[in-house]
Design a protein around this motif. Structure first.
Motif, short mmCIF file in Angstrom:
data_model
loop_
_atom_site.label_atom_id
_atom_site.label_comp_id
_atom_site.label_asym_id
_atom_site.label_seq_id
_atom_site.Cartn_x
_atom_site.Cartn_y
_atom_site.Cartn_z
N UNK A 55 0.81 -1.22 0.00
CA UNK A 55 0.00 0.00 0.00
C UNK A 55 0.84 1.27 0.00
N UNK A 56 2.10 1.17 -0.44
CA UNK A 56 2.91 2.35 -0.62
C UNK A 56 3.01 3.23 0.61
N UNK A 57 2.76 4.52 0.42
CA UNK A 57 2.92 5.48 1.51
C UNK A 57 1.93 5.22 2.65
N UNK A 64 -2.09 1.46 7.10
CA UNK A 64 -2.52 0.12 6.70
C UNK A 64 -1.47 -0.88 7.17
N UNK A 65 -1.82 -2.16 7.25
CA UNK A 65 -0.85 -3.17 7.71
C UNK A 65 0.26 -3.37 6.68
N UNK A 66 1.43 -3.85 7.13
CA UNK A 66 2.60 -3.97 6.25
C UNK A 66 2.58 -5.23 5.38
N UNK A 101 8.29 -1.05 -7.83
CA UNK A 101 9.32 -0.18 -7.27
C UNK A 101 9.04 0.11 -5.79
N UNK A 102 10.01 0.78 -5.17
CA UNK A 102 9.78 1.30 -3.82
C UNK A 102 8.52 2.16 -3.81
N UNK A 103 7.74 2.01 -2.73
CA UNK A 103 6.48 2.74 -2.52
C UNK A 103 5.40 2.36 -3.53
N UNK A 104 5.59 1.22 -4.20
CA UNK A 104 4.56 0.64 -5.07
C UNK A 104 3.94 1.68 -6.00
N UNK A 105 2.61 1.85 -5.93
CA UNK A 105 1.91 2.64 -6.95
C UNK A 105 2.08 4.15 -6.79
#
Length: 346
Positions: A55-57, A64-66, A101-105
């Motif tokens: 869930x990015x940021x 939200x849970x990790x 990538x880092x931080x997903x969307x």
């Protein structure tokens, strides 16, 4: 057994050279001995997804849970495996998110052009060419690299609103993680899952045997979209973070390739190092604030509206029928929800 936590719901045991043991709270215990899967699951280029949150940021800031991209990727494999999918389709499921990538969307809002599609999909081969994945697939008999194109595999990827392993895995993990479904609900839905008409038919579908389970899944999925995925408050976090990501890359403080080398935490720390004073204050504000009030916020134009209409096995006709056909009230609710969310677009 020595297990390592690789996600919110999942642990992995790699202590034996020729097998991988997966403990997944949703799906149960699996032992994977296929040489190609065993080798892929030990790759650093896949393991890096343990540090990339779904869930990015929103997850970085603990709203939200990790849940991780790694556990989702392996979860999609487990779903395909559970319904009898081929080894090739299991590989496609495992690798479908390899280029996130880092931080997903967040990166989609930062760097993607309008109408271009998700950044990780557009740049998938660019990332894969930096890994040993092509060599591993070739060594194990997949020289055509077909498993790198998940859209060739109906159990892995299907257009919305159908079910597929990708959509179902993140839907179940998030629904349980957000409290939209109980763990017991999710496990019952998984038990109801089957490939129709079978796991190798050219037009195979993931369907549910129970209308009740299909409705529980569909309403839980819609709740996830309303509360998190398509929630304007979370969208606000994404767009503000995307501005910081874009600035850090365009100014040259972070190289674009570092999107695939750094975990979420490492990328956030690197941005703090390279951004100017005003942007650092914006980061501190993100870290210190509560979730914004979504009442007067628009939905970012690039945000998806996510719903499903899962097929259900109909005994009388021996066919798969959309839930909305069997339950007209759900069909109406889904249409009204989509219409209301579209009205929130900026």
């Amino acid at each position: 057994m020595s297990s390592t936590r690789v996600g919110h719901f999942q642990a992995l045991d790699l202590s034996t050279e020729d097998r991988v043991i997966v403990q997944d709270e949703l799906y149960g215990s699996f032992t994977i001995t296929d040489p190609v899967l065993n080798e892929l699951l030990r790759l650093p280029s896949l393991a890096r997804l343990i540090g990339v949150r779904q869930h990015g940021i929103s997850a970085l800031l603990r709203f939200t849970p990790p849940i991780t991209r790694f556990e989702h990727s392996l979860g999609a494999l487990l779903l395909v495996r559970r319904v009898g999918g081929t080894l090739e389709e299991q590989i496609a499921a495992l690798l479908h998110d390899i280029s996130h990538t880092a931080l997903s969307h967040v990166v989609d809002f930062a760097l993607s052009e309008p109408g271009e599609g998700s950044f990780h999909e557009v740049h998938k081969m660019r990332f894969i060419e930096t890994t040993t994945i092509p060599e591993i697939l070739t060594k194990h008999g997949f020289a055509d690299l077909r498993p790198l194109n998940e859209e060739l595999y109906p159990l892995v990827e299907m257009p919305t609103p159908h079910l597929c392993a990708d959509r179902l895995d993140y839907g179940l993990r998030d629904a349980v993680g957000f409290g939209a479904l109980s763990l017991e609900d999710a496990q019952r839905i998984i038990t109801s899952l089957k490939a129709f008409p079978d796991a190798i038919s050219p037009h195979r579908l993931l369907i549910l045997e129970s209308q009740e389970d299909a409705l529980a899944l569909a309403t839980g999925y819609m709740t996830c979209d309303r509360d998190v995925w398509g929630n304007p408050a979370h969208g606000d976090l994404y767009t503000r973070t995307a501005d910081l990501m874009r600035s850090s890359i365009r100014a040259g403080g972070i190289q674009e390739e570092e999107l695939w080398r750094l975990s979420d935490d490492e990328f956030w720390a690197k941005m703090r190092q390279v951004l100017g004073q005003d942007e650092q204050k914006a980061m501190i504000k993100l870290e210190s604030e509560s979730l914004p009030d979504d009442q007067h916020l628009p939905l970012p134009r690039g945000a998806k509206i996510r719903t499903i209409d899962p097929e259900v096995y109909d005994c009388s006709s021996e066919t798969a029928v959309p839930l909305s056909t069997l339950d007209k009230r759900y069909g109406t609710e889904r249409e009204e929800y989509i219409r209301a969310r579209k009205a929130l677009y900026a």
